[in-house]
Write a protein that holds these residues in place. Structure first.
Motif, PDB file in Angstrom:
ATOM      1  N   LYS A  68       1.317   4.570  -2.600  1.00  0.00           N
ATOM      2  CA  LYS A  68       1.014   6.227  -2.464  1.00  0.00           C
ATOM      3  C   LYS A  68       2.270   6.404  -2.719  1.00  0.00           C
ATOM      4  O   LYS A  68       2.056   7.150  -3.580  1.00  0.00           O
ATOM      5  CB  LYS A  68       0.430   5.511  -1.032  1.00  0.00           C
ATOM      6  N   THR A 116      -2.406   4.389  -6.510  1.00  0.00           N
ATOM      7  CA  THR A 116      -3.603   4.336  -5.959  1.00  0.00           C
ATOM      8  C   THR A 116      -5.066   2.991  -6.785  1.00  0.00           C
ATOM      9  O   THR A 116      -5.829   2.579  -5.735  1.00  0.00           O
ATOM     10  CB  THR A 116      -3.895   5.783  -5.640  1.00  0.00           C
ATOM     11  N   PHE A 166       0.561  -0.948   0.103  1.00  0.00           N
ATOM     12  CA  PHE A 166       0.009  -0.014  -0.070  1.00  0.00           C
ATOM     13  C   PHE A 166       1.190   1.478   0.072  1.00  0.00           C
ATOM     14  O   PHE A 166       0.671   2.228  -0.879  1.00  0.00           O
ATOM     15  CB  PHE A 166      -0.783  -0.231   1.134  1.00  0.00           C
ATOM     16  N   SER A 194      -5.405  -0.385   5.002  1.00  0.00           N
ATOM     17  CA  SER A 194      -6.211   1.633   3.789  1.00  0.00           C
ATOM     18  C   SER A 194      -6.422   2.598   4.495  1.00  0.00           C
ATOM     19  O   SER A 194      -6.697   3.816   4.321  1.00  0.00           O
ATOM     20  CB  SER A 194      -7.500   0.610   2.995  1.00  0.00           C
ATOM     21  N   TRP A 195      -6.949   2.064   5.939  1.00  0.00           N
ATOM     22  CA  TRP A 195      -7.754   3.421   6.512  1.00  0.00           C
ATOM     23  C   TRP A 195      -6.406   3.753   7.181  1.00  0.00           C
ATOM     24  O   TRP A 195      -6.524   5.264   7.613  1.00  0.00           O
ATOM     25  CB  TRP A 195      -8.054   2.892   8.152  1.00  0.00           C
ATOM     26  N   PHE A 233      -4.637   5.527   3.332  1.00  0.00           N
ATOM     27  CA  PHE A 233      -5.646   5.786   2.818  1.00  0.00           C
ATOM     28  C   PHE A 233      -6.366   6.413   2.672  1.00  0.00           C
ATOM     29  O   PHE A 233      -6.677   7.738   2.496  1.00  0.00           O
ATOM     30  CB  PHE A 233      -5.370   5.050   1.591  1.00  0.00           C
ATOM     31  N   PHE A 262      -4.963  -0.064  -6.020  1.00  0.00           N
ATOM     32  CA  PHE A 262      -5.154  -0.465  -5.243  1.00  0.00           C
ATOM     33  C   PHE A 262      -6.039  -1.780  -5.268  1.00  0.00           C
ATOM     34  O   PHE A 262      -5.238  -3.272  -4.502  1.00  0.00           O
ATOM     35  CB  PHE A 262      -5.784   0.619  -4.480  1.00  0.00           C
ATOM     36  N   MET A 293      -8.391   5.559   4.306  1.00  0.00           N
ATOM     37  CA  MET A 293     -10.079   4.893   3.026  1.00  0.00           C
ATOM     38  C   MET A 293     -10.861   4.305   4.375  1.00  0.00           C
ATOM     39  O   MET A 293     -10.802   3.913   5.395  1.00  0.00           O
ATOM     40  CB  MET A 293      -9.813   3.380   2.794  1.00  0.00           C
ATOM     41  N   TYR A 318     -13.374   0.600   1.089  1.00  0.00           N
ATOM     42  CA  TYR A 318     -12.128  -0.544   0.999  1.00  0.00           C
ATOM     43  C   TYR A 318     -13.243  -1.849   0.197  1.00  0.00           C
ATOM     44  O   TYR A 318     -12.907  -2.260  -0.708  1.00  0.00           O
ATOM     45  CB  TYR A 318     -11.923  -1.210   2.301  1.00  0.00           C
ATOM     46  N   GLY A 328      -5.533  -5.111   5.483  1.00  0.00           N
ATOM     47  CA  GLY A 328      -6.251  -4.573   4.677  1.00  0.00           C
ATOM     48  C   GLY A 328      -6.686  -3.214   5.327  1.00  0.00           C
ATOM     49  O   GLY A 328      -6.215  -2.617   4.261  1.00  0.00           O
ATOM     50  N   THR A 329      -7.331  -3.904   5.304  1.00  0.00           N
ATOM     51  CA  THR A 329      -8.781  -2.853   5.967  1.00  0.00           C
ATOM     52  C   THR A 329      -8.082  -2.289   6.582  1.00  0.00           C
ATOM     53  O   THR A 329      -8.290  -0.528   6.740  1.00  0.00           O
ATOM     54  CB  THR A 329      -9.982  -3.062   6.951  1.00  0.00           C
TER      55      THR A 329
END
Lengths: 261, 149
Positions: free
Chosen positions: A82, A87, A78, A177-178, A181, A90, A183, A188, A173-174
């Motif tokens: 970036k 991105t 990740f 990604s937060w 990114f 992703f 996110m 996601y 990943g959750t």
């Protein structure tokens, strides 16, 4: 020069013969999987024990390795996405690379190190101790009783553990990604669903099944090649393990080719 | 009784050839499976050949072990047994074969310190309802140990 050519030719013929033998043997075992007669009470007991040894006993270590290794990998990937401004890719990277390629590979490597080596040694010891002969003397089919349950266990274990590894990676990943990114979970989830290719998942599961078949079949085959001397055990175990890793590479290359085509 | 290794082996092979489905060997060359408990070794034959459910076969195995006063070895493995216990484990496993024709190959090779055959005959008597016939193969020079048998 001539002798070099002869030696090379002999080696190539030996390799091809061994490969053909393995395929024929695999075919024989594969057919037995679908025979009802194979599933005696004794075989079912071995199958359950094998699944417990391979899939259940390994769970704490497997989960720990998946979480540590998977989280690190996801974090690095990740971060790189970036940095390089990729991105947009992703979701495809997460599903196409990490879930369908890396998690089966990580699983098969862990199971090979733990279970394939154990199976190889177990078979070699049984051969040296004349326990295989014992089974034959009591008219117990070695393929039905020893091979088929281990091979089925290999298939089930790799498919299930690889799926579990994928789930761990997606959960990691959750988090990343937060963190990287910023996110939200909903975004996601949408990105993942858009990037999910059903055929890729099917290929990945099929690949896991093939991995499971061969990483148990090859060690058994080499284990059964032991002579009646204890000194033959390390030889057949090392040969078996080298061949298992060669098989993993071949299957990985073939699956990549399938994707390209 | 045989006077040479060749004659004994020839006769053993002939026996195996004549009764392929009933022969139930008890021999040092046909050891117990070392990664299974003794009761599992015995139950295996019924589970494989008669598809007997695991629990039923294992209960039967423990019951037969108790019959030869060896209930305490049920959960032990081959390396943990003394020669007499190992012999009885092998004998019971052989007796699990349907219409078993038990073939004991050189019993004194399995239990080397035995002075005579009495231990073997006593064990055989305790389970005489489990097999059809029993054949003991040994060398001529061991005749003394068999006495009047």
């Amino acid at each position: 020069m001539m002798s070099f050519g002869e030696n090379l030719g002999r080696r190539v013929i030996q390799m091809l013969t061994a490969f053909a033998d393995t395929i024929v043997f695999a075919g024989k075992v594969f057919i037995r999987i679908f025979r009802r007669k194979t599933y005696s009470s004794a075989m079912r007991e071995v199958l359950l024990n094998q699944i417990y040894f391979t899939s259940v006993q390994i769970l704490p270590v497997f989960l720990m390795v998946s979480i540590i290794f998977g989280s690190l990998l996801i974090g690095i990937v990740f971060q790189l996405l970036k940095e390089f401004g990729l991105t947009g890719f992703f979701g495809h990277v997460l599903m196409g690379l990490i879930v369908t390629e890396l998690s089966p590979l990580l699983t098969v490597l862990l199971i090979t190190l733990r279970s394939a080596a154990a199976i190889n040694t177990e078979m070699a010891v049984m051969k040296v101790n004349r326990e295989i002969k014992t089974l034959e003397m009591f008219r117990i089919d070695v393929i039905n009783y020893l091979l088929v349950p281990r091979v089925i266990n290999g298939i089930i274990s790799i498919v299930l553990l690889s799926s579990l590894c994928s789930i761990v990676l997606l959960v990691s990943g959750t988090l990343f990604s937060w963190l990287i990114f910023g996110m939200s979970i909903d975004v996601y989830k949408n990105i993942l669903l858009n990037a999910t290719n059903f055929s890729d998942i099917l290929i990945a599961l099929f690949k896991c099944a093939i991995y499971g078949f061969f990483i148990t079949l090859i060690p058994i085959r080499f284990g059964l090649r032991a002579s009646h001397e204890f000194t033959s055990i390390p030889i057949v175990v090392s040969q078996g393990m080298v061949n298992v890793f060669a098989a993993i590479l071949i299957i990985e290359v073939l699956s990549l080719l399938t994707k390209l085509l | 009784m045989f006077d040479s290794e060749q004659a004994l082996n020839q006769s053993l092979h002939q026996f195996l050839h004549d009764y392929p489905l009933q022969v139930a060997p008890v021999s040092v060359d046909v050891p117990l499976i070392s990664n299974q408990d003794i009761y599992m070794n015995i139950a295996l034959i019924k589970q494989y050949h008669e598809d007997m459910p695991k629990r039923q076969a294992q209960r039967l195995a423990v019951e037969y072990l108790e019959r030869v006063d060896l209930g305490q070895i049920a959960y032990k493995r081959n390396p943990a047994l003394n020669p007499e216990e190992r012999f009885c484990g092998m004998l019971l496993r052989a007796a699990m074969v349907k219409d078993a024709m038990i073939l004991i190959d050189q019993p004194f090779k399995i239990i080397p310190h035995l002075k005579d055959i009495q231990f073997v005959t006593t064990a055989l008597k305790k389970i005489d309802d489990l097999y059809l016939s029993c054949h003991i193969y040994d060398y001529q020079w061991m005749k003394e140990k068999y006495g009047e048998l």
